[in-house]
Design a protein around this motif. Structure first.
Motif, mmCIF file in Angstrom:
data_model
loop_
_atom_site.group_PDB
_atom_site.id
_atom_site.type_symbol
_atom_site.label_atom_id
_atom_site.label_comp_id
_atom_site.label_asym_id
_atom_site.label_seq_id
_atom_site.Cartn_x
_atom_site.Cartn_y
_atom_site.Cartn_z
ATOM 1 N N ALA A 154 40.238 32.689 34.693
ATOM 2 C CA ALA A 154 40.459 33.790 33.751
ATOM 3 C C ALA A 154 39.155 34.517 33.442
ATOM 4 O O ALA A 154 39.107 35.753 33.395
ATOM 5 C CB ALA A 154 41.083 33.247 32.464
ATOM 6 N N SER A 155 38.075 33.744 33.237
ATOM 7 C CA SER A 155 36.794 34.366 32.882
ATOM 8 C C SER A 155 36.242 35.209 34.026
ATOM 9 O O SER A 155 35.748 36.317 33.821
ATOM 10 C CB SER A 155 35.779 33.287 32.480
ATOM 11 O OG SER A 155 35.560 32.374 33.539
ATOM 12 N N ARG A 156 36.358 34.704 35.254
ATOM 13 C CA ARG A 156 35.861 35.467 36.398
ATOM 14 C C ARG A 156 36.737 36.673 36.692
ATOM 15 O O ARG A 156 36.247 37.714 37.122
ATOM 16 C CB ARG A 156 35.770 34.552 37.623
ATOM 17 C CG ARG A 156 34.678 33.502 37.516
ATOM 18 C CD ARG A 156 34.665 32.588 38.712
ATOM 19 N NE ARG A 156 33.636 31.564 38.601
ATOM 20 C CZ ARG A 156 33.479 30.573 39.456
ATOM 21 N NH1 ARG A 156 34.296 30.466 40.505
ATOM 22 N NH2 ARG A 156 32.523 29.688 39.284
ATOM 23 N N GLY A 157 38.032 36.522 36.482
ATOM 24 C CA GLY A 157 38.926 37.663 36.653
ATOM 25 C C GLY A 157 38.609 38.762 35.663
ATOM 26 O O GLY A 157 38.598 39.948 36.005
ATOM 27 N N ALA A 158 38.334 38.370 34.403
ATOM 28 C CA ALA A 158 37.971 39.350 33.375
ATOM 29 C C ALA A 158 36.647 40.016 33.711
ATOM 30 O O ALA A 158 36.490 41.237 33.563
ATOM 31 C CB ALA A 158 37.885 38.665 32.015
ATOM 32 N N GLU A 159 35.658 39.217 34.175
ATOM 33 C CA GLU A 159 34.353 39.767 34.550
ATOM 34 C C GLU A 159 34.480 40.765 35.694
ATOM 35 O O GLU A 159 33.848 41.827 35.686
ATOM 36 C CB GLU A 159 33.420 38.629 34.957
ATOM 37 C CG GLU A 159 32.039 39.103 35.404
ATOM 38 C CD GLU A 159 31.175 37.969 35.916
ATOM 39 O OE1 GLU A 159 30.117 38.254 36.521
ATOM 40 O OE2 GLU A 159 31.552 36.792 35.721
ATOM 41 N N PHE A 160 35.315 40.438 36.670
ATOM 42 C CA PHE A 160 35.523 41.307 37.825
ATOM 43 C C PHE A 160 36.132 42.638 37.388
ATOM 44 O O PHE A 160 35.667 43.715 37.767
ATOM 45 C CB PHE A 160 36.438 40.597 38.821
ATOM 46 C CG PHE A 160 36.696 41.363 40.082
ATOM 47 C CD1 PHE A 160 35.817 41.292 41.154
ATOM 48 C CD2 PHE A 160 37.839 42.143 40.213
ATOM 49 C CE1 PHE A 160 36.061 41.997 42.329
ATOM 50 C CE2 PHE A 160 38.086 42.848 41.378
ATOM 51 C CZ PHE A 160 37.193 42.777 42.441
#
Length: 229
Positions: A154-160
């Motif tokens: 979730a965190s990497r998806g949000a960052e992307f």
């Protein structure tokens, strides 16, 4: 380790996407600015804050959804996502993004939100329209949200997704402040050609930097196989 920063590539995708979108989305992103009084900059900040918040939220959901599929790949997002980005830039570069599906229910939902928002004061209207940006009928936008699933969390998806949104910020802000100037100097066809050319160049550069991931040399052969030789 991949030789590219996928967040930086997402930022670049935002720049590439916004080149053409300023002509299409510029008027929409300016629609809350009925009057350019002292609240214009505040409303601009509210619009983009809402837009980036929505991008991050959608990216987090997408990243969560993509956790299970990525578990089947040995290197997870580290090997899958960079090549998907190459594919995404190639799709935009060849103009195939126009054929990407755009769910009609999202567009109808956006129209209802717009109708309701225009009954509100300009600041609240700006924030709501920013939050509703993921509903825009934009193929590249949907494509980037789909790629957020390949980030593995979730965190990497949000960052992307946030990186992509930040990449769209400079030209959209220019469209909001200088829309008439842009319209008189840059025709949609010219901007589309510029977008496609830049996308293709980026796809080639990324693929070139990723070429080592396809280099199955002798170092990748297990030691037992060397002994058998």
């Amino acid at each position: 380790m991949t030789p590219i920063d996928t967040s930086a590539a997402a930022f670049m995708a935002g720049i590439v996407t916004s080149i053409h979108c300023v002509g299409m989305c510029g008027p929409l992103s300016c629609s809350w600015a009925v009057s350019r009084d002292g609240s214009f900059m505040r409303n601009t900040a509210l619009y983009h804050t809402g837009r980036l918040t929505a991008y991050g939220f959608v990216g987090a959901i997408a990243g969560t959804i993509g956790i299970m599929p990525l578990s089947f790949f040995q290197h997870g997002a580290g090997i899958v996502l960079p090549w998907l980005l190459v594919l995404a830039f190639a799709i935009v570069g060849m103009g195939l993004d126009a054929w990407l599906p755009k769910p009609k229910f999202l567009s109808s939902g956006l129209r209802r939100i717009q109708t309701a928002a225009f009954k509100l004061n300009s600041s609240l209207r700006a924030a709501i329209l920013g939050l509703a940006t993921p509903l825009l009928p934009c193929g590249p936008l949907y494509l980037m949200f789909a790629l957020a699933m390949a980030n593995g969390s979730a965190s990497r998806g949000a960052e992307f997704a946030l990186s992509f949104g930040l990449g769209t910020l400079p030209l959209l802000f220019l469209a909001q402040t200088q829309l008439h100037w842009l319209g008189g100097r840059l025709q949609p066809a010219t901007m589309r050609k510029l977008q496609r050319g830049l996308a293709l160049v980026t796809a080639i550069i990324l693929a070139w930097r990723l070429r080592d991931t396809l280099d199955f040399n002798s170092d990748a052969v297990p030691s037992c196989c060397h002994a058998a030789m």
